[in-house]
Write a protein that holds these residues in place. Structure first.
Motif, PDB file in Angstrom:
ATOM      1  N   PHE A  77      -4.285   5.752  -8.542  1.00 27.09           N
ATOM      2  CA  PHE A  77      -3.147   5.225  -9.309  1.00 27.09           C
ATOM      3  C   PHE A  77      -2.959   6.025 -10.589  1.00 27.09           C
ATOM      4  CE2 PHE A  77      -2.625   0.522  -7.852  1.00 27.09           C
ATOM      5  CZ  PHE A  77      -2.146   0.980  -6.652  1.00 27.09           C
ATOM      6  N   LYS A  78      -4.082   6.367 -11.202  1.00 29.07           N
ATOM      7  CA  LYS A  78      -4.030   7.113 -12.460  1.00 29.07           C
ATOM      8  C   LYS A  78      -3.286   8.441 -12.266  1.00 29.07           C
ATOM      9  CE  LYS A  78      -5.613   7.382 -16.747  1.00 29.07           C
ATOM     10  NZ  LYS A  78      -5.475   6.357 -17.762  1.00 29.07           N
ATOM     11  N   ALA A  79      -3.439   9.012 -11.089  1.00 30.22           N
ATOM     12  CA  ALA A  79      -2.759  10.282 -10.794  1.00 30.22           C
ATOM     13  C   ALA A  79      -1.404  10.042 -10.134  1.00 30.22           C
ATOM     14  CB  ALA A  79      -3.622  11.142  -9.889  1.00 30.22           C
ATOM     15  N   ASN A  80      -0.971   8.783 -10.132  1.00 30.46           N
ATOM     16  CA  ASN A  80       0.292   8.429  -9.499  1.00 30.46           C
ATOM     17  C   ASN A  80       0.307   8.757  -8.005  1.00 30.46           C
ATOM     18  OD1 ASN A  80       2.643   7.118  -9.814  1.00 30.46           O
ATOM     19  ND2 ASN A  80       3.777   8.825 -10.690  1.00 30.46           N
ATOM     20  N   VAL A  81      -0.860   8.685  -7.398  1.00 31.71           N
ATOM     21  CA  VAL A  81      -0.980   8.850  -5.958  1.00 31.71           C
ATOM     22  C   VAL A  81      -1.284   7.459  -5.417  1.00 31.71           C
ATOM     23  CG1 VAL A  81      -2.375   9.859  -4.119  1.00 31.71           C
ATOM     24  CG2 VAL A  81      -1.851  11.184  -6.148  1.00 31.71           C
ATOM     25  N   PHE A  82      -0.615   7.093  -4.343  1.00 32.94           N
ATOM     26  CA  PHE A  82      -0.842   5.747  -3.830  1.00 32.94           C
ATOM     27  C   PHE A  82      -1.730   5.809  -2.592  1.00 32.94           C
ATOM     28  CE2 PHE A  82       2.495   4.885  -6.690  1.00 32.94           C
ATOM     29  CZ  PHE A  82       2.432   3.534  -6.984  1.00 32.94           C
ATOM     30  N   ASN A  83      -3.037   5.764  -2.808  1.00 34.26           N
ATOM     31  CA  ASN A  83      -3.932   5.659  -1.668  1.00 34.26           C
ATOM     32  C   ASN A  83      -4.047   4.196  -1.279  1.00 34.26           C
ATOM     33  OD1 ASN A  83      -5.877   5.796   0.278  1.00 34.26           O
ATOM     34  ND2 ASN A  83      -7.555   6.270  -1.123  1.00 34.26           N
ATOM     35  N   MET A  84      -3.168   3.763  -0.380  1.00 37.04           N
ATOM     36  CA  MET A  84      -3.205   2.377   0.066  1.00 37.04           C
ATOM     37  C   MET A  84      -4.152   2.236   1.240  1.00 37.04           C
ATOM     38  SD  MET A  84      -1.136   0.457  -1.736  1.00 37.04           S
ATOM     39  CE  MET A  84      -2.066   1.186  -3.025  1.00 37.04           C
ATOM     40  N   GLY A  85      -4.866   3.302   1.540  1.00 40.17           N
ATOM     41  CA  GLY A  85      -5.739   3.297   2.714  1.00 40.17           C
ATOM     42  C   GLY A  85      -7.182   2.997   2.393  1.00 40.17           C
ATOM     43  N   VAL A  86      -7.440   2.503   1.186  1.00 42.47           N
ATOM     44  CA  VAL A  86      -8.815   2.195   0.812  1.00 42.47           C
ATOM     45  C   VAL A  86      -9.443   1.221   1.807  1.00 42.47           C
ATOM     46  CG1 VAL A  86     -10.202   1.010  -0.932  1.00 42.47           C
ATOM     47  CG2 VAL A  86      -8.560   2.743  -1.618  1.00 42.47           C
ATOM     48  N   GLU A  87      -8.645   0.244   2.248  1.00 37.04           N
ATOM     49  CA  GLU A  87      -9.154  -0.728   3.216  1.00 37.04           C
ATOM     50  C   GLU A  87      -9.641  -0.018   4.496  1.00 37.04           C
ATOM     51  OE1 GLU A  87      -9.439  -4.004   2.907  1.00 37.04           O
ATOM     52  OE2 GLU A  87      -9.901  -4.553   4.971  1.00 37.04           O
ATOM     53  N   GLY A  88      -8.812   0.849   5.021  1.00 39.29           N
ATOM     54  CA  GLY A  88      -9.175   1.536   6.259  1.00 39.29           C
ATOM     55  C   GLY A  88     -10.361   2.468   6.066  1.00 39.29           C
ATOM     56  N   GLN A  89     -10.376   3.194   4.942  1.00 35.62           N
ATOM     57  CA  GLN A  89     -11.483   4.110   4.669  1.00 35.62           C
ATOM     58  C   GLN A  89     -12.778   3.325   4.508  1.00 35.62           C
ATOM     59  OE1 GLN A  89      -9.559   5.738   1.249  1.00 35.62           O
ATOM     60  NE2 GLN A  89      -7.951   6.587   2.536  1.00 35.62           N
ATOM     61  N   MET A  90     -12.659   2.159   3.869  1.00 36.59           N
ATOM     62  CA  MET A  90     -13.822   1.300   3.682  1.00 36.59           C
ATOM     63  C   MET A  90     -14.344   0.802   5.037  1.00 36.59           C
ATOM     64  SD  MET A  90     -14.870  -2.101   3.403  1.00 36.59           S
ATOM     65  CE  MET A  90     -13.281  -2.841   3.710  1.00 36.59           C
ATOM     66  N   LEU A  91     -13.399   0.354   5.893  1.00 37.03           N
ATOM     67  CA  LEU A  91     -13.804  -0.183   7.200  1.00 37.03           C
ATOM     68  C   LEU A  91     -14.521   0.871   8.038  1.00 37.03           C
ATOM     69  CD1 LEU A  91     -10.796  -2.355   8.427  1.00 37.03           C
ATOM     70  CD2 LEU A  91     -13.031  -3.134   7.636  1.00 37.03           C
ATOM     71  N   LEU A  92     -13.949   2.067   8.082  1.00 38.69           N
ATOM     72  CA  LEU A  92     -14.566   3.103   8.903  1.00 38.69           C
ATOM     73  C   LEU A  92     -15.924   3.514   8.335  1.00 38.69           C
ATOM     74  CD1 LEU A  92     -11.595   5.382   9.947  1.00 38.69           C
ATOM     75  CD2 LEU A  92     -12.963   3.900  11.387  1.00 38.69           C
ATOM     76  N   HIS A 287      -6.029   0.480 -14.414  1.00 38.20           N
ATOM     77  CA  HIS A 287      -6.463   1.810 -13.962  1.00 38.20           C
ATOM     78  C   HIS A 287      -7.564   2.384 -14.841  1.00 38.20           C
ATOM     79  CE1 HIS A 287      -1.914   2.298 -12.882  1.00 38.20           C
ATOM     80  NE2 HIS A 287      -2.436   1.183 -12.472  1.00 38.20           N
ATOM     81  N   ASN A 288      -8.179   1.540 -15.621  1.00 39.63           N
ATOM     82  CA  ASN A 288      -9.169   2.003 -16.580  1.00 39.63           C
ATOM     83  C   ASN A 288     -10.541   1.586 -16.070  1.00 39.63           C
ATOM     84  OD1 ASN A 288     -10.974   1.836 -18.758  1.00 39.63           O
ATOM     85  ND2 ASN A 288      -9.280   1.687 -20.199  1.00 39.63           N
ATOM     86  N   PRO A 289     -11.520   2.491 -16.022  1.00 38.95           N
ATOM     87  CA  PRO A 289     -12.817   2.143 -15.423  1.00 38.95           C
ATOM     88  C   PRO A 289     -13.437   0.857 -15.983  1.00 38.95           C
ATOM     89  CG  PRO A 289     -12.758   4.468 -15.973  1.00 38.95           C
ATOM     90  CD  PRO A 289     -11.485   3.884 -16.470  1.00 38.95           C
ATOM     91  N   VAL A 290     -13.447   0.731 -17.304  1.00 41.60           N
ATOM     92  CA  VAL A 290     -14.033  -0.482 -17.889  1.00 41.60           C
ATOM     93  C   VAL A 290     -13.235  -1.706 -17.466  1.00 41.60           C
ATOM     94  CG1 VAL A 290     -14.686  -1.630 -20.016  1.00 41.60           C
ATOM     95  CG2 VAL A 290     -14.877   0.851 -19.838  1.00 41.60           C
ATOM     96  N   GLY A 291     -11.912  -1.566 -17.495  1.00 45.85           N
ATOM     97  CA  GLY A 291     -11.061  -2.663 -17.061  1.00 45.85           C
ATOM     98  C   GLY A 291     -11.361  -3.043 -15.617  1.00 45.85           C
ATOM     99  N   VAL A 292     -11.555  -2.037 -14.781  1.00 42.47           N
ATOM    100  CA  VAL A 292     -11.844  -2.286 -13.367  1.00 42.47           C
ATOM    101  C   VAL A 292     -13.152  -3.060 -13.221  1.00 42.47           C
ATOM    102  CG1 VAL A 292     -12.535  -1.156 -11.211  1.00 42.47           C
ATOM    103  CG2 VAL A 292     -10.517  -0.357 -12.444  1.00 42.47           C
TER     104      VAL A 292
END
Lengths: 362, 300, 502
Positions: A77-92, A287-292
């Motif tokens: 998100f910070k790079a304005n890239v939308f990796n909405m595939g975290v779920e799938g990458q996590m599952l695999l 999008h901030n590590p501490v916030g996360v």
């Protein structure tokens, strides 16, 4: 100095708390509408997850994968890239670390390390598909990752039903991983996986705040054209970012497999999945590590608590998902802009109302 | 022969809701508010129409209530993304998660695994044979015998094209998307246009949902839309929001879906893997289209 | 009769007074020029006329009636229209569709295209404009686009026309045509308000001049009773003629520093936009590139700065082939860039001054070791550059967005010149900055010339090109159509070349 303080802390805090309160309020209305007491429901959720040592440990345990998926999405998100595939990458990642976990018998430390590495590599490889498509053909990564999630679900389902199915199990599930690949529980609930998550958090913190790559990620996110003109190979960086994101996602899945689930079932990730929770957490943490980190623990508390609400109320535990959806909705708007302060705007508005009244009177 | 027939019939069958989604999405796409919430709107349409068919014991009323509720969801989406100027991608994803969670939550609350309305709706009776067409040998078993909304979806391609290119509204939608400043400078209420564009989408999504749940199978199961909203978005991207072109890409999905189902019947153990084919296919199509489009660009 | 009259019209933004008690009157059927520097408050004033912003206090009378415009539509209804500097056109639609946008002629639910074309054709002949109603706006020239904007207003029956810097993007010959149209419109009884800072146009076409400085009217004279020098003095309070005295040089023996050979590229549609461009720059030479906007200059700069790929051709620096290198590699070789669009490619508004100062050089040893940024070193350099280049910033930690246009440009100059480059590619280096900063930037560019650097200067300001360049090449439709010596160049000569007349 005061202005700086306001810009850096007060406004972000307000922008985070207001949506949370609003979402909990609306969730309360829904609970009330189905005939239950919202205060009691929320009370159960918080007391079970935050007011006892066991509860806190369990919360932190739940938070472990969420910190990771949150970071995985936040960095894109910070790079304005939308990796909405975290779920799938996590599952695999989870699935193949699981396969490695039950297929081999190795000394524990080695086995655990290798399983985690398998998870990370699987995540990276799966994230590389949208990354390459984006870098070489300028394909919208969001649409691709959203669809690949479904593909990932179907692939793991197929494999869990077929090749890797444990015939002894009633429902669709793989074999349980060998004990040498399991994280030992420290006390009742927490495992070393939490520690790994914290280490990754520290790594990402340094990466985002201190490193050249972090600077480039911010620049790409804020103004891609500027980043390109400043000599950043944007598409190459996007591949790196997607690899980091996919790797962390895979790690989240592998860790969750080895510290909690021990085998792959179709409900491995829960509903909504850990990857989707990551999106909420990234947004909540701005999008901030501490916030996360904070957001992941907060959200883990909600989820931990939700396991208990069935025991005390009639509210289905999916209420957390409902609140999550509402919360994302609210987080998509900025209550207070960085530039205009809320109070100032209100004052302006009052003034203009008064002003227009004055004008009509004349 | 019958296999090919089945494949083609199923292509039409599976394309129909996709076409409705795509047509619902193109107006918002052209007006520059990409409606990523198509998925959630369709899900709500499917869920609420099924549920209200159950409550009202009437197919028509069920669908009407479903449409109304989805329109309200469309209003929420446009209020956030147009009036409050939110990040509409996030808003859309939020709506998707909200509707998915809410429908699951309600199923849990009602303690039912799914909504079965087969006692009220007879899917067999909903299939309409078109006079004349049904007597033409080869075409009849493919094109005839579909439901009302399936036919309607194909009619909609034409309607959407006319609306987009021959009317004031369609012109304004394109203008707002291309240069909002220009639209505002001549007094076009761009916010209103965007609201309408989203609401058209919500309306068609509701119908797509109703088609999927009540009209086809008389059954709503949890998360039954299975990413069709996102596939529609991909089709819209490929077709650049042009009605005919985008729907063509939607039928590519319909065809792969139909192929995967029909071929899986004979595929034995690997049949499970066929489920992934439509999604992978769309990724490939998207990749190819983007590759062709970006082939010329010399900008780095 | 007075068509416009203002009484103590004032506009404040917070504590800043953009327009201070403006009192003016405009005669019907006249051409009035409103002149002033960038940021003097001309645009704010026109925005109030046109309903884009509301006055803080004071009154605006149109045709003797008090006007309280809430939007441009109210203004148009009152017969007042504006042609903006940045056209408000929809490129994907045709000329007639743009002219009738918002007031389409319909037959039932559908748009009556045939009737629309007829109406627009009628309008075009009535005002003797050169336009084809069925052309797509994306395909027509800038001058034609401006005519579409004018017709858009005329179709709406306005009789007061405001032009905001209408000649900024036109060739000298197109300017003449526009001025001719002004006279035609005046003959038909229209009132024209011309916002500009170009003295020539004012002298040539206007009846009256109103000079604005720092939000106040500092002069209001009949054009026939004034002269350019007096107007210039009123506008800036001193002589505007920029001092660009440069040392005469003979380049015949100088070394060739930068060389471009047969460079070619095409746009997304496959059209050749940079066509067979060759030139060389010698040590200490400024090579000017001019042309009407959209004739390939932007693409040429993108090619030379590593943002675009060529289809053919080669680029050499000191004899070394640097064709097709990326911006980071080019910088390492000793090139520096002042990009065309300051806030798109040059700076990131939402990042701090430090982060902008290292951009492009952040991978070098000076700012980076083992992948981590040396924050202390960066802060030190930032403070040095702020002092050396006199960048006015209220808070050193603040973002670029808090800087004025001139100071933002100084940040780019500071960053690029501090790296001690061999060749500088500068595109529109003074666009939208105040006179003070322009002087500063000219001084710095000439300093580099003295140091023997090679400079490629791309600009749409003819006077800038003419006063700085040693040699000028003119681009038309992607090709070099002519080369002129800096000393002997005249506006007319360049203008003809810019229009494609050899």
């Amino acid at each position: 100095m005061t202005k700086n303080f306001k810009e850096r802390f007060l406004i972000p805090a307000f922008n985070t708390l207001l949506p949370v309160i609003s979402a909990l309020f609306l969730g309360g209305i829904i609970i009330f509408a189905i005939g239950d007491n919202p205060f009691k429901t929320y009370g159960v959720m918080i007391s079970k997850s935050l007011f006892t040592v066991d509860g806190i440990l369990k919360t932190l345990h739940f938070a472990s994968p969420l910190i990771l998926t949150g970071l995985a999405i936040a960095i894109t998100f910070k790079a304005n890239v939308f990796n909405m595939g975290v779920e799938g990458q996590m599952l695999l990642g989870a699935f193949f670390s699981g396969v490695f976990g039950f297929s081999f018998d190795l000394p524990p430390l080695l086995h655990i390390s290798l399983c985690l590495i398998v998870g990370v590599i699987t995540g990276i490889l799966f994230a590389l598909i949208p990354a390459f498509l984006k870098a070489f053909f300028k394909v919208n990564e969001m649409v691709v990752t959203l669809m690949l999630n479904y593909a990932a679900v179907e692939i793991t389902r197929y494999l869990a039903q077929g090749v890797f199915r444990n015939p002894a199990s009633g429902d669709v599930a793989t074999y349980t991983i060998n004990s040498s690949a399991m994280f030992n529980k420290v006390g009742k609930n927490i495992t070393a996986f939490f520690l790994i998550s914290i280490l990754v958090f520290i790594f990402i913190y340094i990466l985002m705040k201190k490193s050249k790559l972090g600077y480039e990620i911010t620049a790409i996110g804020k103004n891609e054209e500027f980043a390109k003109a400043s000599g950043m190979r944007v598409y190459r960086k996007i591949i790196y970012i997607m690899m980091i994101s996919g790797g962390i996602s895979g790690l989240a899945g592998a860790g969750w497999m080895m510290s909690e689930k021990y085998r792959y079932t179709t409900s491995f990730s829960g509903n909504p999945g850990i990857g989707w929770d990551g999106m909420l957490i990234a947004l909540l943490g701005a999008h901030n590590p501490v916030g996360v980190l904070i957001a992941a623990i907060f959200y883990a508390a909600l989820k931990t608590g939700s396991d208990y609400i069935n025991l005390y109320t009639n509210v289905p535990k999916d209420i957390v998902g409902v609140i999550q959806g509402i919360l994302i909705l609210f987080l998509s708007i900025k209550f207070i802009n960085d530039k205009t302060d809320f109070l100032g705007r209100m004052r302006q508005r009052l003034k203009s109302i008064r002003g227009s009244k004055g004008a009509t009177r004349i | 022969m019958s296999l090919i027939n089945n494949i083609l019939y199923d292509t039409v069958y599976h394309s129909a809701p996709l076409i409705l989604l795509v047509l619902g999405g193109i107006f918002a796409y052209k007006a520059n508010v990409l409606n990523i919430a198509l998925e959630g709107m369709m899900l709500l349409g499917a869920f609420s129409s099924a549920y209200f068919v159950l409550i009202t014991k009437s197919l028509l009323w069920g669908i009407i209530v479903g449409v109304i509720l989805t329109l309200i969801l469309g209003l929420i989406f446009s209020y956030f993304s147009v009036t409050l100027k939110s990040n509409f991608i996030i808003t859309g994803l939020g709506i998707n998660m909200f509707t998915l969670a809410l429908s699951g939550f309600l199923l849990q609350f009602f303690s039912i695994p799914n909504i079965n309305v087969s006692s009220i709706v007879s899917t067999a009776n909903l299939k309409i044979d078109i006079p004349f067409l049904k007597d033409i040998p080869i075409i009849a078993p493919i094109l005839s015998g579909h439901t009302f909304l399936t036919y309607f979806s194909f009619v909609c391609i034409f309607l959407a094209g006319v609306l987009m290119f021959k009317t004031k509204f369609g012109t304004y939608v394109r203008v707002v998307g291309e240069n909002e400043e220009a639209a505002k400078s001549v007094g076009i209420k761009s916010d209103r246009i965007k609201y309408l564009a989203v609401l058209i989408g919500a309306f068609l999504c509701a119908l797509a949902g109703a088609n999927l749940s009540v009209e086809r199978t008389a059954l709503y199961t949890n998360n039954m839309t299975a990413g069709r909203g996102f596939i529609a978005i991909a089709a819209i991207y490929c077709g650049r929001g042009m009605p005919v072109k985008s729907t063509l890409y939607a039928t590519v999905f319909g065809l792969t879906k139909s192929l995967s189902i029909n071929l899986a019947l004979n595929a034995g153990p690997v049949s499970g893997l066929f489920e992934t084919v439509p999604y992978v296919m769309m990724v490939i199509v998207l990749g190819v289209v983007s590759a062709i489009e970006s082939r010329r660009t010399k900008l780095r | 009769m007075k068509v416009i009259k203002t009484i103590n019209l004032t506009k404040k933004f917070g504590d800043f007074i953009a327009n201070d008690n403006i009192n003016l009157e405009i005669e019907k059927g006249s051409i009035t020029a409103i002149m002033g520097e960038n940021g003097a408050g001309k645009t704010t004033l026109m925005n109030m006329f046109y309903g884009l912003s509301k006055p803080t206090s004071g009154e605006l009378l149109i045709n003797g009636k008090k006007a309280n415009f809430k939007s441009p539509q109210d203004a148009i209804k009152c017969g007042l229209g504006m042609v903006h500097q940045h056209f408000k056109l929809v490129p994907g639609l045709t000329v007639f569709e743009n002219i009738l946008l918002g007031t389409e002629i319909t037959a039932g639910p559908f748009i009556d295209t045939m009737k629309e074309i007829k109406e627009v054709s009628k309008l075009i002949t009535e005002y003797k404009f050169e336009l084809n109603p069925k052309d797509k706006v994306s395909d027509i020239s800038i001058g034609a686009k401006q005519r579409v904007e004018i017709l858009k207003m005329l179709y709406r029956k306005v009789d007061i026309l405001i032009f905001d810097e209408p000649t900024a993007v036109l060739t000298p010959q197109e300017v003449d045509e526009l001025l001719q149209s002004f006279r035609e419109l005046k003959k038909q009884g229209k009132t024209i308000i011309l916002i500009t800072h170009k003295l020539r146009e004012i002298m040539e076409v206007s009846d009256e001049v109103i000079v604005i400085k720092k939000g106040k009217i500092v002069g209001n004279v009949k054009t026939s009773k004034t002269n350019p020098k007096e107007l210039a003095n009123m506008m800036v309070g001193r002589d505007v003629v920029l001092d660009v005295s440069k040392r005469e040089k003979d380049f015949s023996t100088s070394k060739v520093l930068y060389k471009v050979e047969n460079l070619k590229t095409e746009n997304d549609l496959g059209k050749t936009v940079v066509d067979n461009i060759s030139f060389e720059i010698r040590e200490g030479e400024i090579l000017g590139v001019c042309g009407v906007e959209g004739n390939g200059q932007s693409e040429l700069v993108k090619l030379l700065t590593g943002l675009m790929e060529k289809t053919e051709g080669k680029v050499f620096l000191n004899g070394e082939d640097i064709t097709g290198m990326w911006p980071d590699e080019l910088r390492k070789k000793g090139l520096a860039f002042i990009p065309e669009d300051r806030y798109a490619q040059g700076l990131c508004r939402d990042m701090s001054l430090s982060d902008n100062i290292i951009a492009g050089y952040h991978s070098g040893e000076k700012y980076c070791s083992f992948g981590l940024l040396k924050r202390k070193e960066i802060t030190k350099t930032r403070d040095e550059l702020i002092d050396f280049y006199d960048i006015r910033i209220s808070e050193r930690e603040g973002n670029i967005s808090s800087l004025s246009g001139g100071n933002a440009q100084k940040v780019i100059i500071a960053r690029e010149f501090d790296a001690d480059p061999k060749v500088i590619i500068a595109s529109q280096p003074t666009r939208g900055v105040d006179i003070g900063s322009i002087e500063f930037i000219y001084k710095k560019i000439l300093e580099l010339r003295e140091k023997g650097k090679g400079i490629l200067l791309v600009s749409s300001e003819l006077s800038e090109i003419m006063s700085l360049s040693d040699r000028i090449i003119v681009m038309y439709k992607g090709k070099i159509v002519g080369q002129v010596d800096g000393k002997t160049a005249t506006k007319e000569k360049l203008g003809l070349l810019m229009a494609g007349v050899r």
